[in-house]
Design a protein around this motif. Structure first.
Motif, short mmCIF file in Angstrom:
data_model
loop_
_atom_site.label_atom_id
_atom_site.label_comp_id
_atom_site.label_asym_id
_atom_site.label_seq_id
_atom_site.Cartn_x
_atom_site.Cartn_y
_atom_site.Cartn_z
N HIS A 87 39.52 27.31 24.37
CA HIS A 87 40.20 27.10 25.65
C HIS A 87 40.41 28.44 26.35
CE1 HIS A 87 41.42 22.93 24.50
NE2 HIS A 87 41.40 23.45 23.27
N ALA A 88 40.94 28.41 27.56
CA ALA A 88 41.39 29.66 28.18
C ALA A 88 42.37 30.30 27.21
CB ALA A 88 42.05 29.37 29.52
N PRO A 89 42.29 31.61 27.00
CA PRO A 89 43.09 32.23 25.95
C PRO A 89 44.59 32.23 26.19
CG PRO A 89 41.95 33.90 27.22
CD PRO A 89 41.40 32.58 27.66
N VAL A 90 45.02 32.11 27.46
CA VAL A 90 46.44 32.10 27.75
C VAL A 90 46.69 31.20 28.96
CG1 VAL A 90 46.31 34.09 29.33
CG2 VAL A 90 48.45 33.63 28.09
N ALA A 91 47.89 30.61 28.98
CA ALA A 91 48.33 29.82 30.14
C ALA A 91 49.38 30.62 30.88
CB ALA A 91 48.89 28.48 29.67
N PRO A 92 48.99 31.40 31.88
CA PRO A 92 49.94 32.29 32.55
C PRO A 92 50.89 31.53 33.46
CG PRO A 92 47.86 32.31 33.70
CD PRO A 92 47.65 31.47 32.47
N ARG A 93 52.03 32.15 33.70
CA ARG A 93 52.96 31.60 34.68
C ARG A 93 52.60 32.06 36.08
NH1 ARG A 93 57.94 33.08 30.73
NH2 ARG A 93 56.40 34.67 30.20
N GLN A 94 52.00 33.24 36.18
CA GLN A 94 51.65 33.80 37.48
C GLN A 94 50.26 34.43 37.39
OE1 GLN A 94 55.62 35.47 39.47
NE2 GLN A 94 55.30 36.43 37.48
N VAL A 95 49.52 34.33 38.49
CA VAL A 95 48.19 34.94 38.58
C VAL A 95 48.17 35.79 39.85
CG1 VAL A 95 45.71 34.57 38.70
CG2 VAL A 95 47.15 32.97 37.41
N PHE A 96 47.95 37.07 39.65
CA PHE A 96 47.85 38.02 40.77
C PHE A 96 46.38 38.40 40.93
CE2 PHE A 96 52.00 38.35 38.87
CZ PHE A 96 52.86 38.32 39.95
N GLN A 97 45.85 38.18 42.12
CA GLN A 97 44.43 38.42 42.36
C GLN A 97 44.25 39.57 43.33
OE1 GLN A 97 43.84 34.21 43.48
NE2 GLN A 97 42.27 34.16 41.91
N SER A 98 43.28 40.41 43.01
CA SER A 98 43.00 41.58 43.84
C SER A 98 41.81 41.31 44.73
CB SER A 98 42.73 42.80 42.96
OG SER A 98 42.27 43.87 43.74
N GLY A 99 41.95 41.60 46.00
CA GLY A 99 40.84 41.47 46.93
C GLY A 99 40.36 42.82 47.40
N ALA A 100 39.11 42.91 47.76
CA ALA A 100 38.53 44.10 48.37
C ALA A 100 38.78 45.35 47.53
CB ALA A 100 39.09 44.29 49.78
N ASN A 101 38.48 45.26 46.23
CA ASN A 101 38.77 46.39 45.34
C ASN A 101 37.53 47.09 44.80
OD1 ASN A 101 40.69 48.11 44.18
ND2 ASN A 101 40.53 47.05 42.21
N TYR A 102 36.35 46.56 45.08
CA TYR A 102 35.12 47.26 44.71
C TYR A 102 34.41 47.70 45.99
CZ TYR A 102 35.15 46.14 39.72
OH TYR A 102 35.46 46.06 38.38
N ARG A 103 34.19 48.96 46.09
CA ARG A 103 33.69 49.53 47.34
C ARG A 103 32.42 48.84 47.83
NH1 ARG A 103 34.16 54.28 50.24
NH2 ARG A 103 32.26 54.95 51.30
N GLN A 104 31.40 48.78 46.97
CA GLN A 104 30.12 48.23 47.41
C GLN A 104 30.23 46.74 47.71
OE1 GLN A 104 27.40 50.15 48.14
NE2 GLN A 104 26.73 48.23 49.09
N HIS A 105 31.03 46.03 46.93
CA HIS A 105 31.21 44.59 47.15
C HIS A 105 31.80 44.33 48.53
CE1 HIS A 105 33.46 40.66 45.92
NE2 HIS A 105 32.34 40.39 46.54
N VAL A 106 32.82 45.10 48.90
CA VAL A 106 33.46 44.89 50.19
C VAL A 106 32.50 45.19 51.34
CG1 VAL A 106 35.37 45.56 51.69
CG2 VAL A 106 35.73 45.35 49.23
N ILE A 107 31.72 46.23 51.18
CA ILE A 107 30.74 46.55 52.22
C ILE A 107 29.75 45.40 52.38
CG2 ILE A 107 28.84 48.10 52.82
CD1 ILE A 107 30.45 50.36 51.49
N ASP A 108 29.28 44.85 51.26
CA ASP A 108 28.34 43.72 51.31
C ASP A 108 28.98 42.51 52.01
OD1 ASP A 108 26.43 45.19 50.01
OD2 ASP A 108 26.72 44.26 48.06
N LEU A 109 30.25 42.21 51.67
CA LEU A 109 30.92 41.07 52.30
C LEU A 109 31.13 41.29 53.79
CD1 LEU A 109 33.65 39.99 49.72
CD2 LEU A 109 31.54 38.79 50.31
N HIS A 110 31.45 42.52 54.14
CA HIS A 110 31.65 42.85 55.56
C HIS A 110 30.38 42.55 56.35
CE1 HIS A 110 33.84 44.94 58.77
NE2 HIS A 110 32.69 45.47 59.13
N VAL A 111 29.25 42.85 55.75
CA VAL A 111 27.96 42.59 56.41
C VAL A 111 27.66 41.09 56.43
CG1 VAL A 111 25.48 42.95 56.24
CG2 VAL A 111 27.05 44.87 55.87
#
Length: 333
Positions: A87-111
């Motif tokens: 199964h998923a190794p843990v059942a968290p109470r909260q999930v914090f997600q990071s956006g736009a944190n890889y330089r090349q990825h963000v540039i690709d998405l921007h395009v």
């Protein structure tokens, strides 16, 4: 339904990892897994039939030495992971997600997400995105939003693609597992609150990321990221002490055997400690909570190839094992 894990999926850094497993017809239980692919039921080892991985993380400072001892005791009864459901190794109470944190990825998405009427050449839009990333790094402003625990599924479970999802995409990420409560912690102290690391695939429907009916209100993360099963997690939680440098791990996703993402976490604009510290400035992070650190370049929008029925995604992060999930169109599950 699920994709059967291969024996090699048990490989990870260090002498042991944590997992949540179950027998075919039994309840899920917390387990200590060793690199040979065998599992020890921690309910019996800790004398608590109701024990969960979150319980262990709640008492991480005392549980960790006990787990080290159990991993070294080869005389204890263990079961092959291949005989169990992962199964998923843990059942968290909260999930914090990071956006736009890889330089090349963000540039690709921007395009890829060209605004209507923006007819500038690709080079100009890439240069614009690069300047935005440089400014964000200089201003030291990560971007964090909230995900739903109900979107989490196991590392080998099928992922149902909703009929409404017009552009379902993959985003493999390093996920941080919190082991000590963290509130307003300094960057220098942030890693002291990390119990370990695991793998997350933060699926996104690109067609619903932006609210086209009201562009001024921006992104719609509920709709685009939080369908049931849109966050395959695991297979293991590898203790932080077994991960030499979380800011230099290889994140690799293969689609039907073809490499689509393959980048080091060194490309992150904000490192793990900064992401944990930043999230803690507003929220109180709890044991078992997840901090997803963003995804590198190479998603489906970049390749012009989105997810569809029958696709199999295989995700690896250095030292954390392998997750393997199959996509199933809604109605065909």
């Amino acid at each position: 339904m699920s994709v059967k894990p291969e024996p090699a999926s048990a490989l990870f850094a260090g002498p042991f990892a944590l997992a949540t497993l179950s027998a075919p017809d039994g309840p899920a239980f917390p387990a200590l897994v060793t690199p040979d692919g065998r599992a020890l039921d921690l309910r019996h080892a800790f004398g608590d039939e109701r024990l969960t991985v979150v319980d262990l993380l709640e008492r991480w400072e005392t549980a960790l030495p006990r787990l080290r001892t159990l991993a070294a005791d080869t005389g204890l009864p263990r079961t092959a992971v291949a005989e169990l459901r992962v199964h998923a190794p843990v059942a968290p109470r909260q999930v914090f997600q990071s956006g736009a944190n890889y330089r090349q990825h963000v540039i690709d998405l921007h395009v890829a997400h060209r605004a209507p009427g923006d007819d500038r050449p690709e080079e100009a839009r890439r240069a614009e995105a690069a300047k935005i990333m440089d400014r964000r790094a200089a201003e030291d402003l990560p971007y964090v939003f909230i995900g739903l625990p109900s979107a989490i599924t196991g590392p080998y479970d099928d992922v149902v693609l909703p009929a409404w999802a017009g552009q379902p995409d993959w985003e493999l990420e390093l996920a941080v597992v919190i082991g000590r409560p963290a509130h307003r912690v300094r960057v220098e102290d942030a890693l002291d609150h990390v119990a370990g690391y695991t793998i997350a695939n933060d699926l996104t429907d690109r067609a619903t990321v932006f609210r086209r009916d009201m562009p001024q209100i921006g992104t719609d993360w509920l709709r685009s990221k939080n369908a049931p099963g849109f966050t395959p997690l695991g297979p293991w939680i590898v203790p932080a002490e077994s991960v030499a440098n979380p800011d230099d791990l290889r994140v690799t996703l293969r689609l039907n055997g073809e490499t689509m993402q393959d980048e080091s976490t060194a490309d992150m604009i904000f490192d793990v400690a900064r992401m944990v510290s930043y999230a803690s400035q507003t929220a109180r992070l709890l044991p078992g909570d997840l901090v997803l650190t963003g995804s590198p370049a190479g998603n489906g929008m970049h390749w012009g190839r989105l997810l569809r029925d029958g696709d199999v995604m295989e995700g690896t992060v250095t030292g954390l094992g392998v997750q393997r999930t199959r996509c199933v169109a809604e109605g065909a599950a």
